[in-house]
Every structure is written in structure tokens, then in C-alpha cells.
Design an enzyme around this catalytic site. Structure first.
Site, PDB file in Angstrom:
ATOM      1  N   ASN A   1     -16.009 -16.626  26.823  1.00  0.00           N
ATOM      2  CA  ASN A   1     -15.883 -16.802  25.296  1.00  0.00           C
ATOM      3  C   ASN A   1     -17.189 -16.349  24.637  1.00  0.00           C
ATOM      4  O   ASN A   1     -17.047 -16.024  23.410  1.00  0.00           O
ATOM      5  CB  ASN A   1     -15.458 -18.178  25.000  1.00  0.00           C
ATOM      6  CG  ASN A   1     -14.038 -18.565  25.163  1.00  0.00           C
ATOM      7  OD1 ASN A   1     -13.548 -19.554  25.252  1.00  0.00           O
ATOM      8  ND2 ASN A   1     -13.166 -17.638  25.245  1.00  0.00           N
TER       9      ASN A   1
ATOM     10  N   ASP B   1      -4.192 -22.386  23.753  1.00  0.00           N
ATOM     11  CA  ASP B   1      -4.391 -21.036  23.334  1.00  0.00           C
ATOM     12  C   ASP B   1      -3.479 -20.849  22.071  1.00  0.00           C
ATOM     13  O   ASP B   1      -2.465 -21.450  21.962  1.00  0.00           O
ATOM     14  CB  ASP B   1      -3.699 -20.089  24.607  1.00  0.00           C
ATOM     15  CG  ASP B   1      -4.175 -18.558  24.307  1.00  0.00           C
ATOM     16  OD1 ASP B   1      -4.851 -18.202  23.443  1.00  0.00           O
ATOM     17  OD2 ASP B   1      -3.782 -17.917  25.253  1.00  0.00           O
TER      18      ASP B   1
HETATM   19  C1  FPP Z   1      -7.641 -20.097  22.009  1.00  0.00           C
HETATM   20  O1  FPP Z   1      -7.246 -19.774  20.879  1.00  0.00           O
HETATM   21  C2  FPP Z   1      -8.883 -21.271  21.894  1.00  0.00           C
HETATM   22  C3  FPP Z   1      -9.967 -21.091  22.031  1.00  0.00           C
HETATM   23  C4  FPP Z   1     -10.774 -20.169  22.768  1.00  0.00           C
HETATM   24  C5  FPP Z   1     -10.673 -22.300  21.720  1.00  0.00           C
HETATM   25  C6  FPP Z   1     -10.292 -23.623  22.022  1.00  0.00           C
HETATM   26  C7  FPP Z   1     -10.875 -24.495  21.099  1.00  0.00           C
HETATM   27  C8  FPP Z   1     -10.322 -25.413  20.311  1.00  0.00           C
HETATM   28  C9  FPP Z   1      -9.192 -25.809  20.252  1.00  0.00           C
HETATM   29  C10 FPP Z   1     -11.309 -26.203  19.117  1.00  0.00           C
HETATM   30  C11 FPP Z   1     -11.647 -27.522  19.344  1.00  0.00           C
HETATM   31  C12 FPP Z   1     -11.854 -28.048  20.552  1.00  0.00           C
HETATM   32  C13 FPP Z   1     -12.559 -29.148  20.723  1.00  0.00           C
HETATM   33  C14 FPP Z   1     -13.012 -29.753  22.014  1.00  0.00           C
HETATM   34  C15 FPP Z   1     -13.200 -29.922  19.519  1.00  0.00           C
HETATM   35  P1  FPP Z   1      -7.575 -18.094  20.273  1.00  0.00           P
HETATM   36  O2  FPP Z   1      -8.643 -18.096  19.508  1.00  0.00           O
HETATM   37  O3  FPP Z   1      -7.726 -17.269  21.998  1.00  0.00           O
HETATM   38  O4  FPP Z   1      -6.164 -17.511  20.092  1.00  0.00           O
HETATM   39  P2  FPP Z   1      -5.380 -16.286  20.010  1.00  0.00           P
HETATM   40  O5  FPP Z   1      -5.031 -15.968  21.463  1.00  0.00           O
HETATM   41  O6  FPP Z   1      -4.197 -16.370  19.197  1.00  0.00           O
HETATM   42  O7  FPP Z   1      -6.486 -15.091  19.407  1.00  0.00           O
END
Ligand code: FPP
Length: 227
Positions: free
Chosen positions: A64, A16
Site C-alpha cells: 500500500n 476492499d
Molecule cells: C481497500 O479499499 C481498503 C484499504 C486499502 C484500506 C483499508 C482501510 C480501512 C478500512 C480504513 C480503516 C482502518 C482502520 C483499522 C481504522 P480500496 O481503496 O482498495 O478500494 P478500491 O479497490 O475500491 O479502490
């Protein structure tokens, strides 16, 4: 390097903070996800180094899809690129890819890439399980339905029908970026897992941060309901 006995066999991470990482730098969210992809690569390497049998990552939840079309597209593109750039390394390093969740909902090109990657990595000894279009409540409901079809609903028959059925029991669950909740991730599997929350944003997470979590895990006394 020797593998410590006190190391967990199965570590899961709620990755996250990509968005906040980008916002702090006045960069587009896509850049946060891209850097998040680099952190994935570091985490896989570090788990190999510490002899962790299974690393499970929450990459795309069934919730998501509610993110804008552009962000979902960015995450899909990242996934395609990641498989393209890292698959050969996984095969060379004995990493077996697993997917938790109904990945067949993704676009056909991604489904085909994932299935090819599953097939080509299947001999690997260490597992990278990626949760894609995954929701834990949906997983439990599905497992209960399958168990009922097989004639008996019990904790054992439900567990045997979860996506994680053939993975080691979950020992340690990590969430980055200071949020302290499970967000529909591995609810059943977390029954006796240790929880570790860190303020570090996912794109900044590296081997040292994993080591801190493993050290904390080694200090905890696990009782599994006993005394
Ligand atoms: C949370 O950050 C992250 C995600 C929803 C996606 C996770 C995906 C990756 C790390 C990309 C790569 C994955 C692979 C397997 C190649 P957020 O966008 O919710 O962050 P925030 O809460 O700060 O907005």
C-alpha cells in the site's frame, strides 16, 4: 445472546472497495476510507456480539506504500483518529489489540500511539488483530529465518514464528467488493480456512453481512484433508 457452537473462533477480513464506494458517489477516496473506518467499528461490535474470539483486519499492506503520498497520509490520519476515538471503548469492552506486520516503519507518532494501545488493551479477552505494513510472503520468510536460527525448519516451527502464533487457527476469511483473490494476506494461515467472497463494498458492510458469512460458514462441512 448465546454463542452458536458452529461459529468460527477466528475471522479475517480483506476490507476492499473503499475507493469504488467513494467513486460511485463522486466523493474523494478519503471519504471511502472514512466510511470504511465506520465499518471497522461495526465489524468489531458484531464479532463481540457473536462471541468470535479473534477478528483480523487487513488495514495496510506492505504494497500500500505505492499509493500516492496523499492517500497514504489519509490512511495514517484515519488510523490516528480511530485510536483516539475508540481506544477507551476497546478497553471497556475487553478488546485486546494486536498488530500483524512491521508497524515500526510508520511515523514515530503512530508507532507510539499503537504501542500505547497495545499496552492498555492487553488484558482484553477478545482480539482485534490489525495487519499493518503486512505482507504474507514477507511474514513466512521472516518466520522461516527465525525458525532456522532456532535450529529447525518445519511447519510447526514456522507457524510458531508467524505474527499469528498465539491466535486461534483461522477459520473464515472474508473478502468484500467482489474480488476473488488473497492479495498476499494470511497465505499460510488460510491452509484450511473457509473462504467467503461478497460483492458488498467494505463501507457498506454491516452486522447483517457478517451474519450471512457466519451462516454460510455453519453450513459448510470442514474436513481438514480427511474424508
Ligand atoms: C481497500 O479499499 C481498503 C484499504 C486499502 C484500506 C483499508 C482501510 C480501512 C478500512 C480504513 C480503516 C482502518 C482502520 C483499522 C481504522 P480500496 O481503496 O482498495 O478500494 P478500491 O479497490 O475500491 O479502490
Amino acid at each position: 445472546m448465546s454463542v452458536q457452537d458452529s461459529n468460527p473462533r477466528h475471522v479475517a477480513i480483506i476490507m476492499d472497495g473503499n475507493g469504488r464506494w467513494a467513486k460511485k458517489r463522486h466523493l474523494p477516496r478519503a471519504m471511502g476510507h472514512q466510511k470504511g473506518g465506520e465499518a471497522v467499528r461495526r465489524a468489531v461490535k458484531a464479532c463481540s456480539k457473536y462471541g468470535i474470539e479473534c477478528l483480523t483486519l487487513y488495514a495496510f499492506s506492505s504494497e500500500n506504500w505505492k499509493r500516492g503520498e496523499e492517500e497514504v497520509g489519509d490512511l495514517m490520519n484515519l488510523m490516528k483518529k480511530f485510536i483516539g476515538s475508540d481506544l477507551e471503548d476497546f478497553i471497556a469492552n475487553g478488546i485486546r489489540l494486536r498488530i500483524l506486520g512491521d508497524y515500526t516503519a510508520f511515523e514515530p507518532e503512530i508507532v507510539a500511539l499503537l504501542e500505547d494501545a497495545l499496552e492498555r488493551t492487553k488484558a482484553g479477552k477478545q482480539t482485534l488483530a490489525v495487519a499493518l505494513n503486512y505482507g504474507s510472503q514477507q511474514e513466512i520468510a521472516r518466520a522461516a529465518r527465525l525458525a532456522a536460527d532456532q535450529g529447525e525448519i518445519s511447519p510447526e516451527t514456522i507457524a510458531a514464528n508467524l505474527y499469528t502464533a498465539d491466535l486461534p487457527p483461522l477459520d473464515l476469511l472474508i473478502r468484500t467488493s467482489g474480488e476473488i483473490r488473497l492479495s498476499n494476506f494470511l497465505l499460510w494461515q488460510s491452509a484450511y480456512a473457509e473462504m467467503y467472497f461478497t460483492e458488498v463494498l467494505w463501507p457498506d458492510f454491516g452486522e447483517q453481512d457478517l451474519k450471512l458469512a457466519l451462516d454460510e460458514f455453519a453450513r459448510r462441512e470442514r474436513r481438514f484433508g480427511g474424508r
